[in-house]
Write a protein that holds these residues in place. Structure first.
Motif, PDB file in Angstrom:
ATOM      1  N   ALA A  31       0.831  -1.198   0.000  1.00  0.00           N
ATOM      2  CA  ALA A  31       0.000   0.000   0.000  1.00  0.00           C
ATOM      3  C   ALA A  31       0.869   1.252   0.000  1.00  0.00           C
ATOM      4  N   LYS A  32       1.925   1.214   0.812  1.00  0.00           N
ATOM      5  CA  LYS A  32       2.818   2.371   0.877  1.00  0.00           C
ATOM      6  C   LYS A  32       3.493   2.629  -0.464  1.00  0.00           C
ATOM      7  N   ALA A  99      -6.507  10.960  -1.312  1.00  0.00           N
ATOM      8  CA  ALA A  99      -7.027   9.775  -0.625  1.00  0.00           C
ATOM      9  C   ALA A  99      -5.979   8.665  -0.567  1.00  0.00           C
ATOM     10  N   VAL A 100      -5.294   8.455  -1.678  1.00  0.00           N
ATOM     11  CA  VAL A 100      -4.313   7.369  -1.728  1.00  0.00           C
ATOM     12  C   VAL A 100      -3.091   7.689  -0.855  1.00  0.00           C
ATOM     13  N   ILE A 101      -2.629   8.929  -0.921  1.00  0.00           N
ATOM     14  CA  ILE A 101      -1.479   9.320  -0.095  1.00  0.00           C
ATOM     15  C   ILE A 101      -1.830   9.181   1.384  1.00  0.00           C
ATOM     16  N   GLY A 104      -1.830   5.511   2.480  1.00  0.00           N
ATOM     17  CA  GLY A 104      -0.460   5.042   2.654  1.00  0.00           C
ATOM     18  C   GLY A 104       0.144   5.539   3.953  1.00  0.00           C
ATOM     19  N   GLU A 105      -0.110   6.808   4.269  1.00  0.00           N
ATOM     20  CA  GLU A 105       0.482   7.399   5.466  1.00  0.00           C
ATOM     21  C   GLU A 105      -0.175   6.873   6.740  1.00  0.00           C
ATOM     22  N   PHE A 106      -1.480   6.644   6.697  1.00  0.00           N
ATOM     23  CA  PHE A 106      -2.153   6.036   7.858  1.00  0.00           C
ATOM     24  C   PHE A 106      -1.508   4.695   8.176  1.00  0.00           C
ATOM     25  N   LEU A 107      -1.202   3.939   7.126  1.00  0.00           N
ATOM     26  CA  LEU A 107      -0.595   2.619   7.332  1.00  0.00           C
ATOM     27  C   LEU A 107       0.844   2.743   7.824  1.00  0.00           C
ATOM     28  N   LYS A 108       1.549   3.737   7.314  1.00  0.00           N
ATOM     29  CA  LYS A 108       2.933   3.940   7.737  1.00  0.00           C
ATOM     30  C   LYS A 108       2.987   4.265   9.233  1.00  0.00           C
ATOM     31  N   VAL A 506      -9.296   6.039   5.453  1.00  0.00           N
ATOM     32  CA  VAL A 506      -9.378   5.344   6.741  1.00  0.00           C
ATOM     33  C   VAL A 506      -9.960   3.949   6.537  1.00  0.00           C
ATOM     34  N   GLU A 507     -10.972   3.890   5.715  1.00  0.00           N
ATOM     35  CA  GLU A 507     -11.628   2.601   5.497  1.00  0.00           C
ATOM     36  C   GLU A 507     -10.652   1.559   4.946  1.00  0.00           C
ATOM     37  N   VAL A 508      -9.908   1.929   3.925  1.00  0.00           N
ATOM     38  CA  VAL A 508      -9.002   0.941   3.329  1.00  0.00           C
ATOM     39  C   VAL A 508      -7.828   0.650   4.265  1.00  0.00           C
ATOM     40  N   ALA A 509      -7.351   1.669   4.974  1.00  0.00           N
ATOM     41  CA  ALA A 509      -6.214   1.444   5.879  1.00  0.00           C
ATOM     42  C   ALA A 509      -6.603   0.483   6.999  1.00  0.00           C
ATOM     43  N   THR A 510      -7.762   0.684   7.586  1.00  0.00           N
ATOM     44  CA  THR A 510      -8.158  -0.203   8.691  1.00  0.00           C
ATOM     45  C   THR A 510      -8.474  -1.606   8.159  1.00  0.00           C
ATOM     46  N   MET A 511      -8.986  -1.656   6.953  1.00  0.00           N
ATOM     47  CA  MET A 511      -9.266  -2.969   6.376  1.00  0.00           C
ATOM     48  C   MET A 511      -7.960  -3.737   6.183  1.00  0.00           C
TER      49      MET A 511
END
Ligand code: ADP
Ligand code: MG
Length: 550
Positions: A31-32, A99-101, A104-108, A506-511
């Motif tokens: 994702a990152k 949204a995509v950036i 990625g950052e939420f996951l980082k 947020v939705e995709v990161a938490t998923m």
């Protein structure tokens, strides 16, 4: 790697599987890397990407959704991220890169917390709390206006990063006019159906030759040079069947043995067309727009009767024409009558570049407009088309909502500040997640400043201090290469775009965080091409695609 107990094998031997931390890390990495790949395109000073496919066709774009759509992405989580961009694009039309950036950052930031032993469920909960609070903050700091000046700035902000060159102000005015023309009031609310704005392109000419037509344009000329070039007070027959003599499915041969019968045969054909044209004429139509072909003989009769006829009109155009002119599309000529004809003040053939097009203006339903894009090359008009579609969407939703936020990273900086205070009120481990969320938001102003060639660290320090002092409109001024006032610079983004970008990120990161097991399933292993793709599978060891079929 796997936990202490013996695993119970329920999967066939040799099935590719990634579990626990490995799966999670591999997913986060994928994702990152997608987010990183489009980071450099963010904002007005962002760079473009050139995408080259296997047969050498190229697309040059600055638009996140377009780039991701064209990219050949293989990793399953990377595909989820691409979906985010698509959904952002289809629901609000802009903010895809953002949204995509953010995802990625939420996951980082989540990765750091995972390293510290915070469980992914806690992170997901904290992120959701933060998102809900962020939406409330957006509501409270949003400005209310949908006057033309605001709409123009919204359009300029959406267009400024695109390849519209110096014409973005000109195009913004066009977009505002188009949206105003189709806006309607329904039950006391303003509604803009953006599908009422048709966008067409024709390469050649200059971008500033792009025009707004109050009506519709179809990329077709009249079928016969003896037909009138202009028809005023047009009564339009919309026909979706061919004005030809039915060709039989199986090959048919007409054998005429007696030469005198040839004349009879031709006479019959001519009679058929005469009666077709007669039916059309009787209905009162002086324009015929046909979705299928029109035989030469019919063309000849139309011309003789002064009827303007066009053939092979696109189906999508036929539907728009019906809506705009108030006419009905008919299949059987016997259904033709005065009542099913569309109406327009003028139908006219005009020369655009080297081509002739049909302009239908002064339509019965004026809530239909057409933008005809001009530009030097196919690549130019295509990127302008994508940019204009974005701008139309953002202007339309701002017209509907009447609310906007300051762009240039201003809203993200403000959210980060307010969420830090909110985190303190939540406490516990979720507090850590909310703080991480708040930190992640700063990726937007940081990336904007990096892309503008500014020093990101100093700029961010300055930006934060302005917001702490209560300057909500402080953002990245790319013209002055410093922190500046987005209100006076007119850098505005619609609230709906920002909310949606945050929600889907947020939705995709938490998923992705919740996935701790990646198993190659039967279906995908059979449909994947062997060998996988480059840069794809991360930790998946060679790629799922390389597995033998079952
Ligand atoms: P997205 O796909 O997310 O819309 P863009 O490349 O269009 O990506 O960049 C959008 C970001 O650029 C938004 O945060 C917007 O506020 C910012 N932006 C647009 N114009 C300016 C400007 N003139 N100065 C500073 N920031 C700007
Ligand atoms: Mg944009």
């Amino acid at each position: 790697m796997m936990s202490g107990q013996m695993p119970i094998l329920i999967l066939k031997e040799g099935t590719r599987r990634e579990q626990g931390k490995d799966a999670q890390r591999a997913n986060i990495e994928a994702a990152k890397s997608i987010a990183d790949s489009i980071r450099t395109t963010l904002g007005p000073k962002g760079m473009d990407k050139m995408l080259v496919d296997s047969i050498g066709d190229i697309v040059i774009s600055n638009d996140g959704a377009t780039i991701l759509k064209e990219m050949d992405v293989d990793h399953p989580t990377a595909k989820m991220i691409v979906e985010v961009a698509k959904s952002q694009d289809s629901s609000v039309g802009d903010g895809t890169t953002t949204a995509v950036i953010l995802a990625g950052e939420f996951l980082k930031q989540a990765e750091t917390l995972l390293d510290q032993g915070v469980h992914s469920t806690v992170i997901a909960n904290g992120y959701r709390l933060a998102m809900n609070e962020a939406k409330k903050i957006m509501d409270s700091v949003a400005k209310s206006s949908s006057d033309d000046k605001t709409l123009r700035n919204i359009a300029i902000t959406a267009l400024s990063g695109k390849n519209t060159g110096t014409s973005y102000e000109f195009l913004s005015d066009l977009v505002v006019k188009a949206v105003n023309a189709v806006a309607e009031e329904k039950n006391g609310k303003i509604v803009v159906d953006h599908s009422n704005i048709k966008v067409d392109k024709k390469n050649g000419g200059n971008v500033t030759d792009t025009q707004l037509i109050e009506g519709l344009v179809i990329d077709k000329e009249r079928v016969h040079p003896k037909m009138p070039v202009i028809v005023k007070n047009a009564k339009i027959a919309l026909i979706d069947s061919a004005l030809e003599i039915k060709k039989t499915e199986i090959e048919a041969k007409v054998q005429i043995t007696d030469p005198s019968k040839i004349q009879d045969f031709l006479g019959q054909e001519s009679e058929t067309f005469k009666s077709m044209v007669e039916k059309i004429k009787k209905s009162g139509a002086n324009v015929v727009l046909c979705q299928k072909g029109i035989e030469d003989l019919a063309q000849h009769y139309f011309a003789k009767d002064g009827i303007y006829a066009v053939r092979r009109v696109k189906k999508s155009d036929m539907e728009k024409l019906a809506k705009a002119t108030g006419g009905k599309i008919i299949t059987n000529l016997d259904d033709l009558s005065k009542d099913v004809l569309g109406k327009a003040e003028k139908v006219e053939e005009k020369k655009i570049g080297d081509d002739r097009m049909t302009f239908i203006t002064g339509c019965a339903n004026p809530k239909a407009v057409n933008i005809l894009i001009r530009g030097a090359t196919e690549h130019v008009v295509s990127e302008i088309e994508r940019s204009l579609n974005d701008a139309i969407r953002v202007v339309a939703i701002t017209k509907e909502d009447g609310k906007y936020l300051y762009g240039g990273g201003a809203i993200e900086a403000e959210l980060a500040l307010k969420l830090r205070n909110y985190a303190n009120t939540v406490g516990g481990r979720e507090q850590l997640a909310i703080e991480a969320f708040s930190k992640a938001l700063e990726i937007i102003p940081r990336t904007l400043s990096e892309n503008a060639g500014m020093d990101p660290i100093n700029t961010l320090i300055k930006l934060k201090s302005e917001h702490e002092k209560g300057k909500q409109s402080a953002g990245i001024s790319v013209t002055e290469n410093t922190v500046g006032d987005m209100a006076s610079a007119g850098v505005l983004d619609p609230i709906r775009v920002k909310k949606h970008a945050l929600e889907s990120a947020v939705e995709v990161a938490t998923m992705i965080l919740r996935i701790d097991d990646v198993i190659a399933s039967k279906k995908s292993s059979a449909s994947e091409s062997p060998g996988g793709g480059a840069g794809g599978m991360g930790g998946m060891g060679g790629g799922m695609g390389g597995m033998p079929p079952y």
